[in-house]
Design a protein around this motif. Structure first.
Motif, PDB file in Angstrom:
ATOM      1  N   ARG A  51       3.877   6.903  -5.980  1.00 35.45           N
ATOM      2  CA  ARG A  51       4.330   7.226  -7.340  1.00 35.45           C
ATOM      3  C   ARG A  51       3.792   6.219  -8.348  1.00 35.45           C
ATOM      4  N   GLU A  52       3.792   4.946  -7.975  1.00 38.11           N
ATOM      5  CA  GLU A  52       3.358   3.898  -8.885  1.00 38.11           C
ATOM      6  C   GLU A  52       1.846   3.896  -9.080  1.00 38.11           C
ATOM      7  N   ASN A  53       1.110   4.047  -7.995  1.00 36.65           N
ATOM      8  CA  ASN A  53      -0.353   4.022  -8.101  1.00 36.65           C
ATOM      9  C   ASN A  53      -0.936   4.755  -6.890  1.00 36.65           C
ATOM     10  N   GLU A  54      -1.204   6.030  -7.062  1.00 33.70           N
ATOM     11  CA  GLU A  54      -1.659   6.854  -5.953  1.00 33.70           C
ATOM     12  C   GLU A  54      -3.020   6.409  -5.432  1.00 33.70           C
ATOM     13  N   THR A  55      -3.916   6.045  -6.336  1.00 31.60           N
ATOM     14  CA  THR A  55      -5.265   5.629  -5.922  1.00 31.60           C
ATOM     15  C   THR A  55      -5.213   4.376  -5.063  1.00 31.60           C
ATOM     16  N   ALA A  92      -2.708   3.301  -3.269  1.00 31.18           N
ATOM     17  CA  ALA A  92      -2.097   3.628  -1.979  1.00 31.18           C
ATOM     18  C   ALA A  92      -3.109   4.290  -1.044  1.00 31.18           C
ATOM     19  N   MET A  93      -3.950   5.158  -1.591  1.00 33.16           N
ATOM     20  CA  MET A  93      -4.961   5.826  -0.775  1.00 33.16           C
ATOM     21  C   MET A  93      -6.021   4.836  -0.298  1.00 33.16           C
ATOM     22  N   LEU A  94      -6.353   3.861  -1.138  1.00 28.76           N
ATOM     23  CA  LEU A  94      -7.315   2.837  -0.745  1.00 28.76           C
ATOM     24  C   LEU A  94      -6.769   1.948   0.375  1.00 28.76           C
ATOM     25  N   LEU A  95      -5.449   1.855   0.443  1.00 26.01           N
ATOM     26  CA  LEU A  95      -4.819   1.087   1.516  1.00 26.01           C
ATOM     27  C   LEU A  95      -4.707   1.887   2.811  1.00 26.01           C
ATOM     28  N   GLY A  96      -5.138   3.149   2.774  1.00 30.85           N
ATOM     29  CA  GLY A  96      -5.192   3.954   3.986  1.00 30.85           C
ATOM     30  C   GLY A  96      -4.095   4.979   4.143  1.00 30.85           C
ATOM     31  N   TYR A  97      -3.252   5.161   3.113  1.00 30.02           N
ATOM     32  CA  TYR A  97      -2.167   6.133   3.202  1.00 30.02           C
ATOM     33  C   TYR A  97      -2.633   7.492   2.671  1.00 30.02           C
ATOM     34  N   ASP A  98      -2.222   8.540   3.355  1.00 28.15           N
ATOM     35  CA  ASP A  98      -2.549   9.900   2.937  1.00 28.15           C
ATOM     36  C   ASP A  98      -1.508  10.344   1.909  1.00 28.15           C
ATOM     37  N   ALA A  99      -1.838  10.210   0.634  1.00 27.06           N
ATOM     38  CA  ALA A  99      -0.891  10.526  -0.428  1.00 27.06           C
ATOM     39  C   ALA A  99      -0.473  11.991  -0.379  1.00 27.06           C
ATOM     40  N   ARG A 100      -1.393  12.858   0.011  1.00 27.33           N
ATOM     41  CA  ARG A 100      -1.077  14.287   0.066  1.00 27.33           C
ATOM     42  C   ARG A 100       0.025  14.571   1.084  1.00 27.33           C
TER      43      ARG A 100
END
Length: 342
Positions: free
Chosen positions: A204-208, A210-218
């Motif tokens: 929620r705070e920063n999706e990009t 979080a994705m760069l850290l390896g989490y699948d935001a979808r």
């Protein structure tokens, strides 16, 4: 698990919930207990939106879709199978599965947040028009006639699991409904304190990032969307047991708008805020419905505008911040007195 003020607040809310659970039947009339049940339904409904929007960062303009699907799934299953235990299961599972499918195409299709709001609102309108046009005996699912704009009357009341003949009284329905609200609140609070919850908030705070850290935001958005729909479906089951009747108006735009106002007034980014907002505003709407001078929906709109302009944070965050400031000032004053004392 480190104990801090947040966990102290969580325990305090649980204790308060248990007090309300057992105290209401002792001090409120039977009619009042029935009215309190609809407050619980709206609180559960608001909690579903508060979790999705406040922590998942997903603005759903069609939350009434899941409320209505849960209510209709409960009614149809209970009428056909007789045992309302299966109705409760269907009332949670159907909106959850629907949200899982809808969310998959939205989140994995890389649809922007603005269009997600539009799509969910459109789905709610479609469901309203679809159910509203099912008048006639030819529109039925098993033994349950959908009834079109007339709705489904005489929805079966909750019974004890496995014992169809043991139907719960209004007081029994209150105990079950309030207990479910406490359990859902506790589970959401524990989920948000877990790794899953921290990742959801990080997205929620920063999706990009979080994705760069390896989490699948979808995936995390899809799971949040599905959990929220399941909770809204459970609220629909409670709503059925309050009125014993369900109609297409539950899919209406008014229901979708109300839950947004509940969350905004109670406090976005909290769990207790939407609950209090749902209970408080539903109570005000019930009072407004007893008079014929001011339209309740107009009054609700005025409340929304007033809170957006004057208290944009919501009631709970404002009270929390004021209490924290008072605590800090008192602590600083006590420290100064201790320093100056001989």
């Amino acid at each position: 698990m480190k104990f801090n003020s947040a966990w102290a607040g969580f325990i305090a809310v649980l204790i308060a919930g248990l007090v309300v659970l057992f105290a209401v039947p002792q001090i409120v009339s039977l009619f009042g207990i029935v009215q309190m049940t609809v407050f619980v339904a709206m609180a559960m409904y608001a909690l579903s939106q508060g979790f999705l929007w406040g922590f998942g960062g997903i603005m759903c303009f069609g939350q009434a879709s899941f409320l209505g699907l849960g209510a209709y799934a409960y009614a149809i299953t209970a009428i056909n199978l007789g045992d309302t235990s299966w109705g409760m299961l269907a009332g949670v599972a159907v909106p959850a599965i629907f949200a899982l499918l809808l969310g998959y195409f939205m989140f994995y299709g890389r649809i922007s947040d603005a269009y997600i709001g539009v799509i969910t609102l459109t789905v709610s309108v479609i469901l309203f028009q679809l159910i509203n046009s099912t008048s006639g005996a030819q529109y039925h699912i098993g033994q349950a006639e959908l009834g079109g704009f007339n709705g489904i009357p005489s929805v079966p009341t909750l019974n004890m699991p496995g014992d169809v003949s043991n139907v719960l009284s209004p007081t029994g329905i209150w105990y079950v409904s309030m207990a479910l609200l406490i359990i859902v609140y506790a589970l959401l609070r524990l989920a948000l304190a877990s790794r899953f919850g921290r990742v959801v908030v990080a997205i929620r705070e920063n999706e990009t990032r979080a994705m760069l850290l390896g989490y699948d935001a979808r995936l995390y958005k899809l799971l949040s969307f599905t959990i929220s729909a399941a909770i809204a479906g459970l609220a629909g089951c409670i709503y059925d047991n309050w009125g014993g009747f369900i109609s297409p108006t539950i899919f209406g735009l008014a229901m979708s708008a109300e839950v947004i106002i509940f969350v905004l007034v109670g406090g976005l980014g909290t769990l207790i805020g939407p609950i209090l907002g749902g209970v408080g505003l539903q109570y005000v709407m019930n009072l407004a419905g007893t008079q014929h001078k001011v339209d309740p929906n107009l009054g609700l709109g005025v409340v929304l505008v007033a809170f957006v302009l004057l208290v944009p944070q919501g009631v709970v965050p404002v009270i929390r911040d004021k209490a924290m400031q008072l605590f800090i000032r008192r602590g600083a004053k006590a420290a100064r007195i201790q320093e100056t004392s001989p």
